[in-house]
Design an enzyme around this catalytic site. Structure first.
Site, short mmCIF file in Angstrom:
data_model
loop_
_atom_site.label_atom_id
_atom_site.label_comp_id
_atom_site.label_asym_id
_atom_site.label_seq_id
_atom_site.Cartn_x
_atom_site.Cartn_y
_atom_site.Cartn_z
N ASP A 175 -77.73 -36.46 -34.74
CA ASP A 175 -78.26 -35.41 -35.61
C ASP A 175 -77.89 -35.77 -37.05
OD1 ASP A 175 -79.29 -32.88 -36.37
OD2 ASP A 175 -77.25 -32.13 -36.54
N THR A 200 -83.70 -33.49 -40.06
CA THR A 200 -82.62 -33.78 -41.02
C THR A 200 -82.45 -35.27 -41.25
OG1 THR A 200 -81.08 -33.57 -39.17
CG2 THR A 200 -81.28 -31.68 -40.62
N THR A 201 -82.77 -36.08 -40.24
CA THR A 201 -82.72 -37.55 -40.42
C THR A 201 -83.96 -38.02 -41.19
OG1 THR A 201 -81.62 -37.66 -38.27
CG2 THR A 201 -82.33 -39.73 -39.22
N ASP A 209 -80.94 -27.03 -32.65
CA ASP A 209 -82.09 -27.66 -33.30
C ASP A 209 -83.41 -27.21 -32.66
OD1 ASP A 209 -80.47 -28.95 -35.02
OD2 ASP A 209 -80.92 -30.99 -34.39
#
Length: 531
Positions: free
Chosen positions: A64, A97-98, A399
């Site tokens: 994550d 988020t990545t 998530d």
């Protein structure tokens, strides 16, 4: 003379930094790019996981992006902006988020090339702003609306989110749990808002992730206090939530009471007994048979003596309830927290069909089911064979819940697998050809940067990225806008047929936030140390 005029125009067009400012800007960009490269390998279903070790020996295994960057020890100010960027994406969308960091890194790389060619940072910044607005417009036109009643589609989008996690093999179990838990906390008064704090996750060691379950009720991580042989199962429960202590009172300041003979000592003990007994009689008089006691820092919330009397009164006790959980419990049970024994009345109690202590793995939990007038909350018991798996399962579930929350806030879906990024890149490239001057160059560079997502997806899956991205470009140029990379099969296909979908909000916020962050880094030309 015309040659001289064109020479003067070229001179005005070209921007040359002085050495120090150029060094500061390049240093910032290189540092931020290094952060992006660190998380790039963890993008996508075939991405690698990172093992993070803290100074105190704690180990975290995750892919994550937000978690990796949050735990990274980053000291360079511009690189810290990438950590904040990932946090912002986590707050807005909860997923991607990545992607947002990888995309920002690619934009920085293109910006460095443009700066080296003499383009002014302000020109690049303005072009980035226009290009990001145009990209959001392209994505919005690609999106298909979704109804919240269509649970199958919601589960698909949650499955896509879980597909890139460590626990991806359990996505068929976790995705429906994530969807059900979010839908159960939607407030009819505000149907487009979801507060994920209304979903409580209790982690219990033992068993496997397959044993994870959604509870229609309330779960306490503590076991019932049975030191005095009290009940561990109560039907037709009347539940009281108290914030006062059932123990002998103490003075507010440190004082000593000197007792000189046994009769005085007996009197003190007798008074303590009577004080506790009178409290328990008042509690019992309301018909209360389950007592939830808030943890106290001033003195013991309950003593052995009070537990003994509560057990005799056949009252099930759950002690050490955290202060932070009080609001959640009172909302779920539809009861009021009681701060004084004089206010303990029947109308402030919650009602449930069953309260019982249940064995889970190596420990016990207290389960409350059949709650009357239950609030808009839900509870999930997450199981796992070790602490690392448990923590990652919780993060992955969170998530997936964020993805469903995105669809509640903005009910539009787009294809996954790098399809939207290639389409944005293609349309921006076409748009750049219609523009003039430096702006055209900058937008073309933005279009090229968008290809980093499908390129990285292919690279992490062990495919030939250049071949895959070229094939994607051709298919999109022929009008197949939903064509993406099927990472599991290693081919380029219509990604909607493979049921790989993601919320529109995840992609639009990633592009907007990445562009905003890169614009900010571009505008910095000096770092000043202040006292």
């Amino acid at each position: 003379m015309p040659g001289a005029a064109s020479h003067a125009g070229a001179k005005a067009e070209r921007y040359i930094d002085n050495k120090r400012k150029d060094d500061v800007r390049t240093m910032n960009m290189v540092a931020a790019k290094a952060v992006a490269d660190a998380v790039r390998t963890s993008l996508g279903p075939r991405g690698m996981d990172k093992m993070l070790t803290t100074a105190n020996g704690e180990v975290i295994i995750t892919n994550d992006g937000a978690t990796i960057l949050q735990k990274m020890d980053v000291t360079q100010p511009a690189a810290k902006m990438f950590v904040e960027l990932s946090k912002s994406q986590d707050v807005v969308a909860g997923d991607g988020t990545t992607s947002v960091v990888v995309l920002a890194g690619a934009l920085l790389r293109q910006s460095l090339n443009l700066l080296a060619k003499g383009v002014h940072p302000t020109v690049i910044s303005e072009a980035l702003h226009k290009a990001s607005d145009k990209a959001v417009e392209v994505l919005t036109n690609m999106a298909t609306p979704v109804k919240l009643s269509d649970k199958e589609t919601l589960v698909r989008s949650a499955t896509t989110s879980l597909g890139s996690k460590v626990v991806s093999q359990y996505s068929s179990l976790l995705a429906p749990i994530a969807v059900e838990s979010v839908l159960s906390v939607i407030d009819p008064a505000r149907p487009d808002r979801v507060d994920l704090r209304d979903i409580k996750m209790v982690k219990k060691l033992g068993g496997t992730i397959d044993d994870t379950e959604l509870i229609d009720g309330l779960v306490f991580d503590q076991k019932a206090s049975r030191s005095a042989g009290g009940p561990t199962r109560v039907e037709n429960a009347k539940i009281g939530l108290i914030q006062f202590q059932i123990s002998p009172p103490k003075t507010d300041i440190e004082q000593n009471v000197i007792v000189s003979d046994y009769t005085q000592m007996d009197r003190i003990l007798k008074e303590e007994r009577n004080y506790i007994l009178s409290m328990i009689k008042k509690i019992r008089a309301t018909g209360c048979n389950v007592l939830l006691i808030q943890k106290s820092i001033l003195r013991d919330a309950v003593t052995d003596l009070s537990l003994h009397y509560l057990a005799k009164a056949k009252i099930l006790v759950v002690k050490d309830v955290e202060r932070d959980d009080i609001e959640f419990i009172s909302k779920t049970l539809h009861c009021l927290p009681i701060s004084n024994i004089d206010h303990f009345r029947g109308e402030k109690l919650g009602h449930a069909d069953l309260v019982e202590e249940v064995h889970v793995g190596s420990g016990k939990i207290v389960k409350v089911t059949g709650i009357k007038d239950k609030g808009q909350t839900s509870s999930i018991v997450v199981r796992g064979s070790n602490q690392l798996v448990l923590d990652e399962a919780e993060r992955s579930l969170h998530d997936a819940q964020c993805v469903v929350r995105c669809l509640v806030q903005k009910p539009f879906l787009i294809a996954g697998g790098g399809a939207p990024e290639i389409e944005v890149s293609r349309q921006l490239g076409s748009w750049a050809k219609t523009l003039l001057g430096m702006e055209s160059y900058c937008i073309k560079a933005f279009a090229e940067a968008m290809e980093i997502i499908p390129y990285t997806l292919a690279e992490n899956a062990g495919l030939n990225p250049i071949q895959i991205v070229t094939e994607l470009r051709n298919r999109h140029a022929n009008g197949e806008i939903n064509t993406g990379i099927n990472v599991r099969k290693g081919v380029v296909t219509n990604i909607l047929d493979e049921k790989v979908v993601q919320p529109l909000l995840v992609s639009t916020s990633a592009i907007s936030l990445a562009a905003e962050c890169v614009r900010m880094i571009l505008k910095i030309d000096d770092i000043v140390l202040v006292r």
